[in-house]
Design a protein around this motif. Structure first.
Motif, PDB file in Angstrom:
ATOM      1  N   PRO A 130      25.609   9.724  36.796  1.00  0.00           N
ATOM      2  CA  PRO A 130      24.939  10.925  37.332  1.00  0.00           C
ATOM      3  C   PRO A 130      23.978  11.575  36.350  1.00  0.00           C
ATOM      4  O   PRO A 130      23.019  12.226  36.760  1.00  0.00           O
ATOM      5  CB  PRO A 130      26.117  11.852  37.661  1.00  0.00           C
ATOM      6  CG  PRO A 130      27.277  10.938  37.866  1.00  0.00           C
ATOM      7  CD  PRO A 130      27.064   9.801  36.912  1.00  0.00           C
ATOM      8  N   ARG A 131      24.217  11.415  35.062  1.00  0.00           N
ATOM      9  CA  ARG A 131      23.350  12.060  34.085  1.00  0.00           C
ATOM     10  C   ARG A 131      21.956  11.462  34.080  1.00  0.00           C
ATOM     11  O   ARG A 131      20.975  12.149  33.797  1.00  0.00           O
ATOM     12  CB  ARG A 131      23.982  11.933  32.688  1.00  0.00           C
ATOM     13  CG  ARG A 131      23.074  12.431  31.576  1.00  0.00           C
ATOM     14  CD  ARG A 131      23.748  12.359  30.223  1.00  0.00           C
ATOM     15  NE  ARG A 131      24.843  13.325  30.123  1.00  0.00           N
ATOM     16  CZ  ARG A 131      25.503  13.576  28.990  1.00  0.00           C
ATOM     17  NH1 ARG A 131      25.191  12.921  27.891  1.00  0.00           N
ATOM     18  NH2 ARG A 131      26.474  14.449  28.966  1.00  0.00           N
ATOM     19  N   THR A 189      26.109  18.569  41.958  1.00  0.00           N
ATOM     20  CA  THR A 189      25.792  19.897  42.451  1.00  0.00           C
ATOM     21  C   THR A 189      26.742  20.974  41.979  1.00  0.00           C
ATOM     22  O   THR A 189      26.467  22.148  42.152  1.00  0.00           O
ATOM     23  CB  THR A 189      25.807  19.904  43.985  1.00  0.00           C
ATOM     24  OG1 THR A 189      27.132  19.589  44.432  1.00  0.00           O
ATOM     25  CG2 THR A 189      24.830  18.896  44.536  1.00  0.00           C
ATOM     26  N   GLY A 190      27.874  20.591  41.392  1.00  0.00           N
ATOM     27  CA  GLY A 190      28.847  21.583  40.984  1.00  0.00           C
ATOM     28  C   GLY A 190      29.756  21.991  42.115  1.00  0.00           C
ATOM     29  O   GLY A 190      30.690  22.750  41.933  1.00  0.00           O
ATOM     30  N   GLU A 191      29.529  21.478  43.297  1.00  0.00           N
ATOM     31  CA  GLU A 191      30.387  21.802  44.438  1.00  0.00           C
ATOM     32  C   GLU A 191      30.392  20.605  45.370  1.00  0.00           C
ATOM     33  O   GLU A 191      29.355  20.153  45.821  1.00  0.00           O
ATOM     34  CB  GLU A 191      29.874  23.036  45.163  1.00  0.00           C
ATOM     35  CG  GLU A 191      30.781  23.485  46.296  1.00  0.00           C
ATOM     36  CD  GLU A 191      30.263  24.739  46.958  1.00  0.00           C
ATOM     37  OE1 GLU A 191      30.756  25.064  48.036  1.00  0.00           O
ATOM     38  OE2 GLU A 191      29.369  25.386  46.392  1.00  0.00           O
ATOM     39  N   ALA A 192      31.554  20.075  45.637  1.00  0.00           N
ATOM     40  CA  ALA A 192      31.662  18.860  46.432  1.00  0.00           C
ATOM     41  C   ALA A 192      31.060  19.052  47.819  1.00  0.00           C
ATOM     42  O   ALA A 192      31.289  20.057  48.478  1.00  0.00           O
ATOM     43  CB  ALA A 192      33.130  18.434  46.556  1.00  0.00           C
ATOM     44  N   GLY A 193      30.282  18.066  48.244  1.00  0.00           N
ATOM     45  CA  GLY A 193      29.760  18.071  49.602  1.00  0.00           C
ATOM     46  C   GLY A 193      28.535  18.910  49.821  1.00  0.00           C
ATOM     47  O   GLY A 193      28.067  19.021  50.951  1.00  0.00           O
ATOM     48  N   VAL A 194      28.002  19.557  48.795  1.00  0.00           N
ATOM     49  CA  VAL A 194      26.837  20.413  48.972  1.00  0.00           C
ATOM     50  C   VAL A 194      25.567  19.593  48.733  1.00  0.00           C
ATOM     51  O   VAL A 194      25.312  19.157  47.617  1.00  0.00           O
ATOM     52  CB  VAL A 194      26.886  21.623  48.020  1.00  0.00           C
ATOM     53  CG1 VAL A 194      25.616  22.446  48.168  1.00  0.00           C
ATOM     54  CG2 VAL A 194      28.100  22.480  48.321  1.00  0.00           C
ATOM     55  N   GLY A 230      33.120  10.457  45.167  1.00  0.00           N
ATOM     56  CA  GLY A 230      33.957  11.200  44.233  1.00  0.00           C
ATOM     57  C   GLY A 230      33.200  11.841  43.104  1.00  0.00           C
ATOM     58  O   GLY A 230      33.784  12.588  42.314  1.00  0.00           O
ATOM     59  N   ARG A 231      31.891  11.573  43.027  1.00  0.00           N
ATOM     60  CA  ARG A 231      31.111  12.145  41.933  1.00  0.00           C
ATOM     61  C   ARG A 231      30.175  13.248  42.411  1.00  0.00           C
ATOM     62  O   ARG A 231      29.265  13.650  41.697  1.00  0.00           O
ATOM     63  CB  ARG A 231      30.279  11.061  41.251  1.00  0.00           C
ATOM     64  CG  ARG A 231      31.115  10.063  40.469  1.00  0.00           C
ATOM     65  CD  ARG A 231      30.221   9.110  39.702  1.00  0.00           C
ATOM     66  NE  ARG A 231      30.996   8.234  38.848  1.00  0.00           N
ATOM     67  CZ  ARG A 231      30.466   7.303  38.052  1.00  0.00           C
ATOM     68  NH1 ARG A 231      29.149   7.149  38.022  1.00  0.00           N
ATOM     69  NH2 ARG A 231      31.222   6.546  37.303  1.00  0.00           N
ATOM     70  N   GLU A 232      30.362  13.747  43.619  1.00  0.00           N
ATOM     71  CA  GLU A 232      29.477  14.780  44.137  1.00  0.00           C
ATOM     72  C   GLU A 232      29.455  16.006  43.231  1.00  0.00           C
ATOM     73  O   GLU A 232      28.418  16.641  43.028  1.00  0.00           O
ATOM     74  CB  GLU A 232      29.920  15.210  45.546  1.00  0.00           C
ATOM     75  CG  GLU A 232      29.743  14.122  46.604  1.00  0.00           C
ATOM     76  CD  GLU A 232      31.017  13.303  46.777  1.00  0.00           C
ATOM     77  OE1 GLU A 232      31.791  13.218  45.801  1.00  0.00           O
ATOM     78  OE2 GLU A 232      31.220  12.742  47.866  1.00  0.00           O
ATOM     79  N   TYR A 290      24.677  16.633  49.201  1.00  0.00           N
ATOM     80  CA  TYR A 290      24.836  15.302  48.619  1.00  0.00           C
ATOM     81  C   TYR A 290      23.881  14.360  49.332  1.00  0.00           C
ATOM     82  O   TYR A 290      23.905  14.272  50.564  1.00  0.00           O
ATOM     83  CB  TYR A 290      26.288  14.851  48.800  1.00  0.00           C
ATOM     84  CG  TYR A 290      26.647  13.565  48.104  1.00  0.00           C
ATOM     85  CD1 TYR A 290      26.482  13.438  46.725  1.00  0.00           C
ATOM     86  CD2 TYR A 290      27.164  12.496  48.817  1.00  0.00           C
ATOM     87  CE1 TYR A 290      26.828  12.272  46.087  1.00  0.00           C
ATOM     88  CE2 TYR A 290      27.526  11.319  48.176  1.00  0.00           C
ATOM     89  CZ  TYR A 290      27.345  11.214  46.818  1.00  0.00           C
ATOM     90  OH  TYR A 290      27.694  10.054  46.163  1.00  0.00           O
ATOM     91  N   PRO A 291      22.991  13.678  48.638  1.00  0.00           N
ATOM     92  CA  PRO A 291      22.005  12.831  49.310  1.00  0.00           C
ATOM     93  C   PRO A 291      22.673  11.768  50.171  1.00  0.00           C
ATOM     94  O   PRO A 291      23.671  11.158  49.766  1.00  0.00           O
ATOM     95  CB  PRO A 291      21.231  12.203  48.147  1.00  0.00           C
ATOM     96  CG  PRO A 291      21.462  13.116  47.000  1.00  0.00           C
ATOM     97  CD  PRO A 291      22.833  13.674  47.173  1.00  0.00           C
ATOM     98  N   GLU A 292      22.118  11.560  51.349  1.00  0.00           N
ATOM     99  CA  GLU A 292      22.700  10.586  52.264  1.00  0.00           C
ATOM    100  C   GLU A 292      22.423   9.156  51.799  1.00  0.00           C
ATOM    101  O   GLU A 292      23.321   8.368  51.585  1.00  0.00           O
ATOM    102  CB  GLU A 292      22.144  10.813  53.671  1.00  0.00           C
ATOM    103  CG  GLU A 292      22.683  12.054  54.357  1.00  0.00           C
ATOM    104  CD  GLU A 292      24.173  11.989  54.598  1.00  0.00           C
ATOM    105  OE1 GLU A 292      24.688  10.876  54.849  1.00  0.00           O
ATOM    106  OE2 GLU A 292      24.821  13.033  54.537  1.00  0.00           O
ATOM    107  N   GLY A 293      21.135   8.813  51.658  1.00  0.00           N
ATOM    108  CA  GLY A 293      20.809   7.448  51.295  1.00  0.00           C
ATOM    109  C   GLY A 293      21.237   6.473  52.376  1.00  0.00           C
ATOM    110  O   GLY A 293      21.453   6.810  53.536  1.00  0.00           O
ATOM    111  N   VAL A 294      21.402   5.210  51.980  1.00  0.00           N
ATOM    112  CA  VAL A 294      21.850   4.150  52.889  1.00  0.00           C
ATOM    113  C   VAL A 294      23.264   3.756  52.486  1.00  0.00           C
ATOM    114  O   VAL A 294      23.500   3.364  51.336  1.00  0.00           O
ATOM    115  CB  VAL A 294      20.918   2.927  52.841  1.00  0.00           C
ATOM    116  CG1 VAL A 294      21.445   1.822  53.751  1.00  0.00           C
ATOM    117  CG2 VAL A 294      19.497   3.317  53.253  1.00  0.00           C
ATOM    118  N   ARG A 295      24.179   3.864  53.389  1.00  0.00           N
ATOM    119  CA  ARG A 295      25.573   3.553  53.089  1.00  0.00           C
ATOM    120  C   ARG A 295      25.753   2.047  52.974  1.00  0.00           C
ATOM    121  O   ARG A 295      25.327   1.280  53.824  1.00  0.00           O
ATOM    122  CB  ARG A 295      26.483   4.109  54.183  1.00  0.00           C
ATOM    123  CG  ARG A 295      27.968   3.912  53.919  1.00  0.00           C
ATOM    124  CD  ARG A 295      28.797   4.677  54.949  1.00  0.00           C
ATOM    125  NE  ARG A 295      30.208   4.418  54.768  1.00  0.00           N
ATOM    126  CZ  ARG A 295      30.891   3.463  55.395  1.00  0.00           C
ATOM    127  NH1 ARG A 295      30.238   2.666  56.245  1.00  0.00           N
ATOM    128  NH2 ARG A 295      32.169   3.290  55.188  1.00  0.00           N
TER     129      ARG A 295
END
Length: 920
Positions: A423-424, A503-508, A497-499, A510-515
């Motif tokens: 993430p960094r 952002t400092g808050e899970a699920g906020v 698990g790295r959201e 979070y880029p969708e991208g291609v699963r």
């Protein structure tokens, strides 16, 4: 047939090549479909695929049918096809079954048709064909043929493409037919003569006659091409084109038909006299009508009376060129120029409080020194925008986004996991916002929005966003992650698990991208990117998401390749997040009569319209393209082709409307055109009188043309607003002739104002004012002193400000160290001039007071500037002190005495530093 190892290896190798090419094509189509679907544009993608397959398929079928018909004639007339084999001294002639021959020529015809169709109708050509079916009228007719402009933009190019395609088909058919007849013995060369059977001769002559007919059709369409490729003044349609080339092309079209008939008649009668005579007349007609006659008429009929001959065509050219480049409705105002008196300067000086003093490049360098906390932090660009204070006052700011430059990642850390998963390193973080009219006491930019190192304050994020309390309310950043930007090129993978690390808050957000929901998807992306690590990484799971096409330009060009996209998107902070806005243009080389103009770094066109804007979310990568309501027929056509891709202007979010900017590239192009096409008189246009040009940039940009500048300033007699302007000077001279201004504030967005200066007065241009500045003894001495001390002096671009009935010229001077690694440009001095006198001081207020004093001849003048202008050197420390005090109070109320003590100590250090730097 005996199996040969060499033949087997060749077939296996060929099969592998075909398989690999097919696999690459399939993986590319599949992953592109997933990407479009993730953005909500799956229907657009499949529409493009269907259009490409349909158009190329129809063209290939037509071409294959023509080629097959010719090959069937060859097989019928040539008789049985035999293959001779030799066994020792014995030679055996073996007839190939007719069904094998039919299959063979069918395969050849299909492959040739598909290949030739791909040459003519592949890529973007298929889209142009489909656009012809959905075209809308332009409502503009040419004055020569009374055809709507849509004919020249859509129909004529398609007609020419079809003709060229048929020519390719016939040439290819002739080559295959000739080869077939030669192999069958129907065509031979003996006794220095070419011998042909009657069927072969009639067949090949028929192909030749068809080519000549197509050439005649091409000549007939060539009369309309004259409106796109004239040979008169300005590269447009002229007297010789209309009176000589036009009838010549009609005559050549008729001669071509006569020649085709003569060729057929000669072949039937076994006489080449008629074809040779007709062909000779056609060639002579091409030479006379295409070269000799136009040259003679131009030399002896036009040049002695050129103005009278060309006047009506010059009028057409002026009208259509202005319309093609959006200059038909410019608000032209005559500015009664008068030098500014000290009293007038004092009266108008409050309008100058928000003038920008910072240039892009010094700011970018300063940001990279002051706000890049790691080697991989980079500010690649700086953009200017405006925000409104709580009291409604517009403030011009500079905005820069901190992106990741993976080249700055330490060499020993440049692993696949680091560059693709960590993430960094896979996203930027935060932005910097600076008031363009202010500086600190050290000459550095004031930071309304910045990042500060915070360790683990945001659950693993490296920085936290700090906002100065004096910043406008909208200048806030709650979601600082930058996954999509100007330089984020490589694909990355988001691991579940790295959201929180983003952002400092899970699920906020979070880029969708291609699963990556299956092995098939993982394998397809691994093949696309040629990266086996995707297949074998233990961290990549079905729930992981891949982000690619992360640069702004690549995203919009993939979605709408039929638009011309600006190379410089700009960032805005709105709603607590970063959005990118990029300008899109409709462009064509097929607009009739208009002059062809080269747009720097883009290409040459006869029509250019700023018709759409795209908005891209820096976190999610969502793309929305909006029609800007210009009524552009090209956009209207593509809205029919791809419903839902380009949204109406009304759907643009209200929060983003105040951030719309007029494109500098477009204004510069319009200024270049207007330099010649501001004239209404054909006589003046012909004589070349009063032509203008964009001046050469002063300062360190010498040698390049002046770039349009944004500034919060006032047009004469109006209130301050956010304007984009570019000065114009007399061609090959330096005196100023006009100022072209584009409005940016709603509801007058995109309106153009041309402030024209009197022709009987010499108004100094930027180059003359720069020379006046460098000749000033005090300024020259100061520049020499700085350079002798080992400092590097950067002269910013001069800003030309309309001030009542005159102009004020403002130019910043930046001082920095020659050490490139520690170079932090400081805004050291500001030079102002009224075109006659110059004054330089440490801030704008003092420089203006000095100019007023010089102009009035008195020793001292005090101007009533606003508080902001008087405090341009005060810096950001008061706002920072107030913010620290608020934080300390908050910690105290919460019972966090350690936090209170830490904030109080920071406040003490800030006040100590500020007191040491404030001027007495």
């Amino acid at each position: 047939m005996k199996w040969r190892p060499g033949r087997g290896a060749l077939l296996v190798g060929l099969a592998l090549l075909v398989g690999l090419a097919s696999l690459s094509a399939v993986s590319s189509v599949y992953t592109d479909a997933l990407w479009h679907s993730s953005l909500g544009y799956a229907s657009v993608y499949w529409s493009r695929i269907r259009i490409a397959v349909l158009v190329q398929g129809v063209a290939a079928a037509a071409g294959a049918a023509l080629i097959l018909g010719n090959l069937l004639l060859v097989s019928r007339h040539a008789g049985a096809v035999r293959v001779r084999r030799r066994f020792g001294n014995l030679e055996i002639s073996e007839q190939i079954p007719r069904r094998v021959v039919l299959v063979g020529i069918s395969v050849v015809a299909v492959l040739a048709g598909w290949w030739l169709a791909a040459l003519q109708f592949g890529g973007g050509s298929a889209l142009h064909v489909f656009a012809w079916f959905r075209r809308v009228p332009w409502g503009v007719e040419d004055p020569l043929f009374a055809r709507d402009a849509a004919y020249y933009v859509f129909t004529l190019p398609l007609q020419l493409r079809v003709i060229d395609y048929l020519v390719l088909i016939l040439i290819w058919s002739g080559m295959l037919a000739g080869t077939g007849y030669a192999l069958a013995g129907a065509v031979s060369f003996a006794e220095n003569r070419v011998r042909m059977s009657d069927p072969a001769r009639l067949h090949l002559v028929g192909i030749l006659a068809s080519l000549v007919v197509l050439m005649g059709v091409r000549f007939w369409l060539g009369q309309y091409e004259l409106l796109l490729d004239g040979d008169a003044i300005g590269g447009a349609l002229g007297y010789t084109d209309v009176r000589v080339r036009l009838p010549a092309r009609k005559a050549l079209a008729m001669l071509s038909l006569v020649t085709a008939v003569a060729i057929v008649v000669g072949a039937v009668r076994r006489s080449w006299v008629a074809p040779l005579v007709a062909g000779g007349v056609l060639v002579a007609g091409m030479a006379v009508g295409g070269i000799m006659a136009p040259a003679l008429v131009q030399r002896f009929a036009v040049e002695p009376n050129e103005l009278a001959r060309e006047t009506p065509y010059i009028r057409w050219n002026l009208e259509f060129t202005r319309r093609a480049f959006g200059l038909a409705e410019v608000d032209r105002r005559t500015m009664p120029y008068r030098p500014t008196s000290p009293a007038r300067l004092a009266e108008l000086s409050p309008q100058l409080a928000s003038l920008p003093l910072w240039d892009r490049e010094p700011l970018r360098t300063a940001y990279n020194q002051l706000q890049s906390f790691y080697d991989y932090d980079r500010f690649f660009d700086v953009d200017f925008a405006r925000y409104v204070d709580a009291d409604g006052t517009p403030r011009q700011v500079a905005v820069a986004v901190r992106e990741v430059d993976q080249a700055g990642v330490p060499e020993d850390a440049r692993t696949w996991q680091t560059l693709r998963l960590n993430p960094r390193y896979i996203r930027g973080l935060g932005a910097v916002v600076t008031p363009a009219a202010q500086k600190t006491t050290e000459g550095e930019p004031v930071l309304w929005l910045r990042n500060q190192p915070q360790g683990a304050a945001l659950q693993g994020a490296e920085t936290s966003v700090q906002r100065a309390s004096g910043a406008p309310p909208e200048v806030r950043l709650e979601t600082p992650d930058i996954f999509f930007g100007e330089a984020t090129r490589d694909y990355v993978i988001l691991v579940p698990g790295r959201e929180e690390e983003f952002t400092g808050e899970a699920g906020v957000d979070y880029p969708e991208g291609v699963r990556l929901g299956s092995f098939l998807r993982v394998a397809a992306f691994a093949w696309r990117f040629g990266d086996k690590n995707l297949l074998f990484s233990g961290e990549v799971s079905d729930d992981s998401r891949i982000l690619f096409r992360r640069t702004i330009g690549e995203r919009v060009r993939t979605l709408a390749p039929f638009m011309l996209w600006d190379s410089d998107p700009y960032a805005v902070v709105s709603g607590g997040r970063i959005h990118w806005i990029i300008d899109g243009y409709s462009a064509t080389r097929s607009y009739p009569i208009a002059r062809r103009h080269r747009v720097q770094g883009v290409g040459d066109f006869r029509y250019l319209n700023h018709s759409v804007k795209a908005v891209i979310d820096a976190v999610t990568g969502d793309v929305a393209i909006y029609d800007m309501g210009t009524g552009d027929p090209l956009v209207a056509t593509y809205q029919r082709v791809f419903p839902g891709l380009i949204r109406p202007e009304e759907e643009l979010p209200d929060a983003l409307r105040p951030h719309l900017r007029y494109p500098p590239l477009y204004l510069k192009t319009q200024a270049e055109i207007l330099g010649t096409y501001h004239l209404d008189s054909p006589e003046a246009f012909y004589a070349g009188r009063d032509f203008w040009q964009i001046p050469v940039a002063g300062g360190n940009g010498r040698g390049s043309t002046y770039r349009p500048d944004f500034a919060v300033m006032s047009l004469p007699g109006e209130r301050p607003e956010f304007l984009l302007s570019v000065p114009l000077v007399a061609r090959d001279r330096e005196n100023m002739t006009a100022l072209l201004v584009a409005r940016n504030d709603p509801p007058r967005y995109a309106e153009l104002v041309l402030l024209e200066l009197p022709r009987d007065q010499l108004v100094p241009g930027p180059g003359q004012v720069l020379a006046l500045t460098e000749q000033d003894p005090a300024i020259s001495e100061r520049l020499s002193l700085w350079r002798q001390r080992g400092s590097e002096v950067d002269l910013g671009q001069m800003l030309v400000v309309p001030l009542g009935s005159s102009f004020l010229y403002v130019q910043p001077f930046f001082i920095s160290s020659e050490d490139q690694e520690r170079r932090i440009p400081r805004l050291e001095q500001v030079v102002v001039s009224d075109g006659r006198s110059v004054s330089m001081d440490t801030n704008l207020r003092r420089a203006l007071e000095g100019l007023a004093a010089v102009t009035s001849g008195s020793g001292e003048v005090t101007l009533p500037l606003t508080a902001d202008a008087g405090a341009t050197e005060l810096g950001s420390w008061p706002a920072e002190a107030l913010e620290l005090l608020d934080l300390a109070d908050e910690r105290l109320r919460a019972g966090d005495f350690a936090g209170f003590g830490a904030r109080w100590e920071e406040l003490r250090e800030l006040l100590r530093s500020a007191s040491a730097g404030v001027e007495p």
